[in-house]
Write a protein that holds these residues in place. Structure first.
Motif, short mmCIF file in Angstrom:
data_model
loop_
_atom_site.label_atom_id
_atom_site.label_comp_id
_atom_site.label_asym_id
_atom_site.label_seq_id
_atom_site.Cartn_x
_atom_site.Cartn_y
_atom_site.Cartn_z
N LYS A 1 0.80 -1.22 0.00
CA LYS A 1 0.00 0.00 0.00
C LYS A 1 0.84 1.27 0.00
O LYS A 1 0.31 2.37 -0.20
N THR A 2 2.12 1.14 0.26
CA THR A 2 3.05 2.27 0.18
C THR A 2 4.21 1.87 -0.71
O THR A 2 4.85 0.83 -0.47
N VAL A 3 4.48 2.66 -1.73
CA VAL A 3 5.55 2.36 -2.69
C VAL A 3 6.49 3.55 -2.74
O VAL A 3 6.06 4.70 -2.92
N VAL A 4 7.78 3.29 -2.58
CA VAL A 4 8.81 4.33 -2.60
C VAL A 4 9.77 4.07 -3.74
O VAL A 4 10.24 2.93 -3.91
N VAL A 5 10.05 5.10 -4.53
CA VAL A 5 11.07 5.04 -5.58
C VAL A 5 12.13 6.08 -5.23
O VAL A 5 11.87 7.28 -5.27
#
Length: 500
Positions: free
Chosen positions: A363-367
């Motif tokens: 539910k949380t995506v970091v790039v």
């Protein structure tokens, strides 16, 4: 083209991702062209096509005019495959020309009898085996034997009508080694798949494919990245965000820091994207970690894709701030992956992100960061298009996406390598500034589509436990330029000597 429901009688290729591009697979009883320069993976795809049929009890025939049976089986073994008895390899080489030095020629026979003899052997092999799937490798040899475009076209038509009458699904391979601009076969076959290999200035080769023709069948157009690894070819279909919609209730993802959540008007809305801008060393990664740790604490799953920092160093650095990322990873709540921009195509990156959202339910995506992601892109325009589709997809899946980008410079006028601020729903700006003889850091929110936010600027520190945010800075102006001036009464700043 719009994709349609997959027909139940498609001959699936068995290549991950390729059947999705083809709208389900190859139409049975038709002839298809698979073309590409040597080394693009034609033989690997063709073998996988025959193995897929063999798994369903369909007999397959591989007719080779160049590679030997031993070479083909060795190539299959390199991917962990063993050709079953349902797959027959037929070497189209006249045995008498091998033994008789007086008749040794290039491949078959010269003169007008060559092409007829080759065709007779092909038909004879088919009649003996009675296969459902056929691979002919390669058309370059047939083209050389035909010697003229007219004769070549007639030969391909003869093969087409012969196999169509018997209901076989045929895959023609063309290595484009002779007369690559000859489109004779394109007008005859039912569909055309073209494989390409690109050689960047630095890093591994990049491969992509495109379906340029498919009669009576909707397919996914455009270029699609693919890779050849142990186990075969893996195609990464181009992401089209409009095809993915999910209903979800929107809530707010908080950071766990009162000052930061207040600055953001309560936090980041689920299904939105945030971009953190700032020069090197301002703590962009630390800001993302606050949201990741808060998501894990809420019982949600998070995924981080790191381009710039080595994971061992990242784990050690963040542990000192109170983030035990290794424990989060071991519990399965956090997926963290270090990516090498020199070895990764944009299509494969999108595929990995999709796997985490679709399968792992992140539910949380970091790039972290787009600077590293840009290095994997051929040009800036493509970067913006890829990010647009990726963010739209993630938003529609209800994932909160956080991107970072390092700006050029340290103080004063900042420059970004690419402007994607208009794509993000929220933009968080980090800055260095000088005050009272010390270098300090300031944070502000300059854009938020999903609601109100503070228009103030807050000072922050990075210490034990992560971020420490102070109250809004009220009596300084020029903070974002890097050299503020004091106006009015003395400003209240954080005590940089306080224990961290």
């Amino acid at each position: 083209m719009e994709r349609r429901t997959q027909a139940p009688d498609h001959a699936r290729t068995g290549v991950p991702g390729l059947d999705d591009v083809l709208g389900g697979g190859l139409s049975p009883g038709h002839m298809f062209l698979l073309e590409g320069s040597p080394g693009t993976g034609k033989t690997t795809i063709a073998l996988r096509f025959l193995l897929e049929g063999a798994a369903k009890g369909e007999r397959g025939l591989y007719i080779t005019l160049s590679e030997t049976d031993r070479e083909l089986r060795a190539g299959a073994a390199s991917h962990g495959w063993t050709l079953p008895e349902e797959v027959t390899v037929f070497e189209l080489v006249p045995p008498e020309s091998i033994m008789d030095e007086a008749q040794q020629q290039s491949l078959l026979y010269p003169s007008d009898l060559e092409l007829g003899e080759a065709t007779r052997q092909i038909f004879g092999a088919y009649e003996r085996i009675q296969p459902v799937r056929v691979v002919l490798d390669s058309l370059s040899e047939i083209r050389l034997l035909a010697q003229s475009s007219l004769r070549y076209r007639r030969q391909i038509l003869a093969l087409k009508h012969y196999f169509a009458r018997l209901g076989a699904t045929v895959l023609l391979l063309d290595d484009l080694s002779s007369e690559a601009l000859d489109k004779t076969v394109h007008s005859v076959v039912h569909g055309v798949i073209r494989l390409e290999e690109l050689a960047p200035d630095y890093g591994a080769e990049r491969r992509r494919l495109r379906v340029s023709k498919y009669r009576g069948q909707a397919f996914r157009g455009g270029y699609h990245d693919f890779a050849i690894r142990t186990g075969g070819v893996h195609v990464f279909p181009r992401l089209v965000a409009a095809e993915h919609r999910t209903s979800f209730g929107r809530s707010r993802a908080t950071s766990g820091i009162e000052g930061l959540d207040a600055l953001l008007g309560g936090g980041l809305e689920q299904g939105s994207s945030a971009l953190i801008l700032g020069p090197a060393g301002t703590g962009k990664s630390t800001f993302t970690l606050q949201f990741v740790a808060a998501a894990v604490a809420r019982g949600e799953k998070a995924s981080m894709f790191v381009f710039d920092e080595e994971l061992g160093l990242l784990f050690k650095r963040t542990r000192a701030m109170g983030f035990d990322m290794e424990a989060m990873q071991a519990s399965g709540a956090l997926h963290i992956e270090q990516l090498d921009a020199a070895e990764l195509s944009p299509g494969e990156f999108s595929h990995r992100v999709r796997e985490q959202v679709d399968v792992a339910q992140a539910k949380t995506v970091v790039v972290d960061s787009l600077n590293g992601y840009q290095a994997a892109m051929p040009d800036e325009n493509s970067l913006v298009l890829h990010i647009h589709e990726l963010l739209q997809y993630l938003n529609r899946q209800g994932a909160t996406t956080i991107l970072t980008i390092a700006q050029h410079g340290l103080v004063g006028d900042m420059k970004s390598p690419v402007d994607v601020t208009y794509l993000a729903d929220t933009v968080i700006l980090l800055r260095y500034f000088e005050a009272l003889g010390k270098v300090r850091r300031a944070v502000s929110v300059i854009k938020k589509r999903t609601g109100a936010h503070e228009d103030s600027i807050r000072e922050y520190q990075i210490g034990e436990g992560g971020l420490i945010l102070g109250p809004p800075i009220e009596n300084f102006q020029g903070v974002l330029r890097g050299v503020p001036t004091l106006v009015g009464s003395p400003a209240t700043l954080l005590d940089l000597q306080a224990p961290k």
